[in-house]
Write an enzyme that holds these catalytic residues in place. Structure first.
Site, PDB file in Angstrom:
ATOM      1  N   GLN A 108     -17.809  36.258  81.894  1.00 16.48           N
ATOM      2  CA  GLN A 108     -17.446  35.306  80.848  1.00 16.48           C
ATOM      3  C   GLN A 108     -16.318  34.396  81.319  1.00 16.48           C
ATOM      4  O   GLN A 108     -16.321  33.188  81.078  1.00 16.48           O
ATOM      5  CB  GLN A 108     -17.017  36.035  79.577  1.00 16.48           C
ATOM      6  N   SER A 166     -15.676  44.284  67.774  1.00 23.07           N
ATOM      7  CA  SER A 166     -16.653  44.387  68.843  1.00 23.07           C
ATOM      8  C   SER A 166     -17.709  45.431  68.519  1.00 23.07           C
ATOM      9  O   SER A 166     -17.537  46.263  67.619  1.00 23.07           O
ATOM     10  CB  SER A 166     -15.946  44.759  70.152  1.00 23.07           C
ATOM     11  N   THR A 210     -27.161  37.757  73.842  1.00 21.92           N
ATOM     12  CA  THR A 210     -27.944  36.518  73.945  1.00 21.92           C
ATOM     13  C   THR A 210     -27.619  35.811  75.249  1.00 21.92           C
ATOM     14  O   THR A 210     -28.491  35.595  76.096  1.00 21.92           O
ATOM     15  CB  THR A 210     -27.646  35.573  72.766  1.00 21.92           C
ATOM     16  N   HIS A 229     -14.511  29.913  72.779  1.00 22.18           N
ATOM     17  CA  HIS A 229     -14.916  31.176  72.146  1.00 22.18           C
ATOM     18  C   HIS A 229     -16.168  31.632  72.872  1.00 22.18           C
ATOM     19  O   HIS A 229     -17.110  30.866  73.047  1.00 22.18           O
ATOM     20  CB  HIS A 229     -15.203  30.959  70.659  1.00 22.18           C
ATOM     21  N   CYS A 230     -16.221  32.894  73.290  1.00 26.20           N
ATOM     22  CA  CYS A 230     -17.357  33.360  74.096  1.00 26.20           C
ATOM     23  C   CYS A 230     -18.623  33.580  73.274  1.00 26.20           C
ATOM     24  O   CYS A 230     -19.697  33.755  73.844  1.00 26.20           O
ATOM     25  CB  CYS A 230     -16.975  34.621  74.871  1.00 26.20           C
ATOM     26  N   LEU A 231     -18.502  33.607  71.940  1.00 30.79           N
ATOM     27  CA  LEU A 231     -19.641  33.754  71.040  1.00 30.79           C
ATOM     28  C   LEU A 231     -20.248  35.166  71.114  1.00 30.79           C
ATOM     29  O   LEU A 231     -20.104  35.838  72.140  1.00 30.79           O
ATOM     30  CB  LEU A 231     -20.699  32.696  71.321  1.00 30.79           C
ATOM     31  N   HIS A 251     -14.739  41.742  81.037  1.00 35.15           N
ATOM     32  CA  HIS A 251     -15.914  40.876  80.906  1.00 35.15           C
ATOM     33  C   HIS A 251     -15.747  39.704  81.888  1.00 35.15           C
ATOM     34  O   HIS A 251     -15.603  38.546  81.495  1.00 35.15           O
ATOM     35  CB  HIS A 251     -16.028  40.360  79.466  1.00 35.15           C
ATOM     36  N   ARG A 271     -22.343  29.764  81.300  1.00 33.07           N
ATOM     37  CA  ARG A 271     -22.644  31.155  81.627  1.00 33.07           C
ATOM     38  C   ARG A 271     -23.800  31.218  82.625  1.00 33.07           C
ATOM     39  O   ARG A 271     -23.818  32.078  83.512  1.00 33.07           O
ATOM     40  CB  ARG A 271     -22.996  31.939  80.349  1.00 33.07           C
ATOM     41  N   ASP A 310     -11.816  35.473  70.087  1.00 33.04           N
ATOM     42  CA  ASP A 310     -13.046  36.234  70.288  1.00 33.04           C
ATOM     43  C   ASP A 310     -13.274  37.046  69.017  1.00 33.04           C
ATOM     44  O   ASP A 310     -12.475  36.990  68.077  1.00 33.04           O
ATOM     45  CB  ASP A 310     -12.897  37.143  71.523  1.00 33.04           C
ATOM     46  N   THR A 311     -14.325  37.801  69.002  1.00 37.12           N
ATOM     47  CA  THR A 311     -14.613  38.625  67.837  1.00 37.12           C
ATOM     48  C   THR A 311     -13.473  39.581  67.534  1.00 37.12           C
ATOM     49  O   THR A 311     -12.795  40.079  68.445  1.00 37.12           O
ATOM     50  CB  THR A 311     -15.916  39.431  68.044  1.00 37.12           C
ATOM     51  N   TRP A 312     -13.239  39.815  66.271  1.00 36.34           N
ATOM     52  CA  TRP A 312     -12.228  40.788  65.855  1.00 36.34           C
ATOM     53  C   TRP A 312     -12.822  42.200  65.779  1.00 36.34           C
ATOM     54  O   TRP A 312     -12.091  43.180  65.770  1.00 36.34           O
ATOM     55  CB  TRP A 312     -11.669  40.418  64.483  1.00 36.34           C
ATOM     56  N   ARG A 316     -24.655  45.910  81.631  1.00 40.07           N
ATOM     57  CA  ARG A 316     -23.839  45.637  80.437  1.00 40.07           C
ATOM     58  C   ARG A 316     -23.711  46.974  79.711  1.00 40.07           C
ATOM     59  O   ARG A 316     -24.668  47.456  79.113  1.00 40.07           O
ATOM     60  CB  ARG A 316     -24.532  44.584  79.584  1.00 40.07           C
TER      61      ARG A 316
END
Length: 352
Positions: free
Chosen positions: A169, A265, A89, A300-302, A166, A328, A261-263, A139
């Site tokens: 970010q 990916s 996104t 948090h980068c979301l 990344h 961003r 961040d996400t646990w 990406r």
């Protein structure tokens, strides 16, 4: 004839790389930084003054366009090829809207449009895009894909995300923190979560800016060993503190910035059940904030999941996540302007 053309192509590629990277050797100052023609694969390749310059240009564009309502068509007549092996996104929206806002033309390429190394070799894709666009943002799953693109392209390549880094970010995170705290030097950032690509990019940049880093990961989820070794070298060189822990509360203690961040990916979905178990106790809550510095904030980068950070923290005044997400756009714009133009900011230099 083919051999001659190939030698000419390689010579042009070498000249571009030499020109952009040679200008970055030695002790650069903000007035001598020149990133035009450079690729942006990892913050490991950029010194403190170059990072500061990108952030300065980003803040300048944000001020001129958002706050003063100016039209700043610095990229008019230019185009960017956006290769996305992974959905996004923020990366897509920030790059597309940012490049358009600067007068350029973005071209979005999904896996249905382009398969790196499958329908066409990455080498051939790099050379084709070099004749059709001015810059590429990719990406990808494998960092090696970016390195191959950069090797064979005659235009700059930006890392939009890879398995290893990344960096775009982190530019947004640094600008967000600079705006909030007024400067970066002396801050302590606590990373609480997986030893992933975002952490790797923090490890390649924070020490250069005088920021201390505390990392808490479960056993078995530590950052890459080679990147850790380089981060330790940078910490020693710049006189900052770098700690690796397994206790998230100890990482949060006296820290100014709490980050996770996400646990799980993209590409790790089959590991989800095990990861949820291994990361128990790593959720960021007000309890973690209670031992942090009085001025602590949260990043948090979301996208965010509730198990990573609870609603009380995520939607609190401590949370800078939505400013971080907006930045961003301004930082990718600043980066692209630095790479494609000779633009000099109009606002005073930022304090770091």
């Amino acid at each position: 004839m083919f051999a001659l053309k190939n030698r000419i192509y390689c010579s042009l590629k070498f000249a571009r790389c030499f020109q952009s990277r040679n200008l970055r050797m030695g002790k650069a100052t903000l007035m001598s930084v020149n990133l035009k023609g450079s690729s942006f694969l990892t913050l490991k390749d950029f010194n403190a003054e170059e990072i500061k310059h990108i952030l300065w240009v980003s803040a300048d564009l944000k001020h001129r366009i958002k706050h003063r309502g100016e039209n700043v068509p610095l990229l008019q007549g230019k185009s960017i090829a956006m290769i996305f092996e992974k959905r996004s996104t923020r990366t897509r929206m920030s790059t597309e809207t940012g490049f358009s806002l600067l007068g350029g033309h973005p071209c979005f390429l999904t896996p249905q449009d382009i398969h790196l190394g499958i329908n066409e070799s990455t080498t051939d894709t790099a050379r084709v895009l070099s004749g059709l666009a001015d810059i590429v943002l990719a990406r990808v799953y494998r960092h090696s894909s970016l390195e191959l693109l950069d090797k064979d392209a005659s235009i700059p390549i930006i890392n939009g995300l890879s398995d290893l880094y990344h960096p775009i970010q982190i530019l947004a995170d640094l600008l967000t923190l600079q705006e909030h705290y007024g400067s970066l030097k002396g801050l302590t950032l606590a990373w609480i979560g997986d030893g992933n690509n975002v952490l790797h990019s923090f490890m390649m940049s924070l020490a250069k800016l005088g920021v201390n880093l505390k990392v808490a990961t479960p056993k078995g989820y530590e950052p890459d060993a080679n990147i850790t070794q380089e981060a330790q070298r940078l910490s020693k060189q710049f006189g900052t503190k770098l700690q690796f822990l397994t206790d998230p509360v100890e990482a949060a203690r006296d820290s100014n910035v709490l980050v996770t961040d996400t646990w799980v990916s993209m590409g790790q979905e089959e590991e989800k059940k095990k990861r949820m178990k291994d990361f128990l106790g790593y959720q960021i809550t007000m309890q973690a904030g209670s031992v942090a510095a009085p001025d602590w904030t949260f990043l948090h980068c979301l996208p965010r999941k509730a198990e990573e950070v609870d609603d009380e923290v995520f939607y609190s005044p401590r949370s800078l996540v939505f400013t971080e997400a907006e930045n961003r756009k301004w930082t990718i714009m600043g980066l692209m302007v630095c790479i494609l133009t000779d633009y000099r900011p109009q606002i005073p230099k930022l304090k770091f």
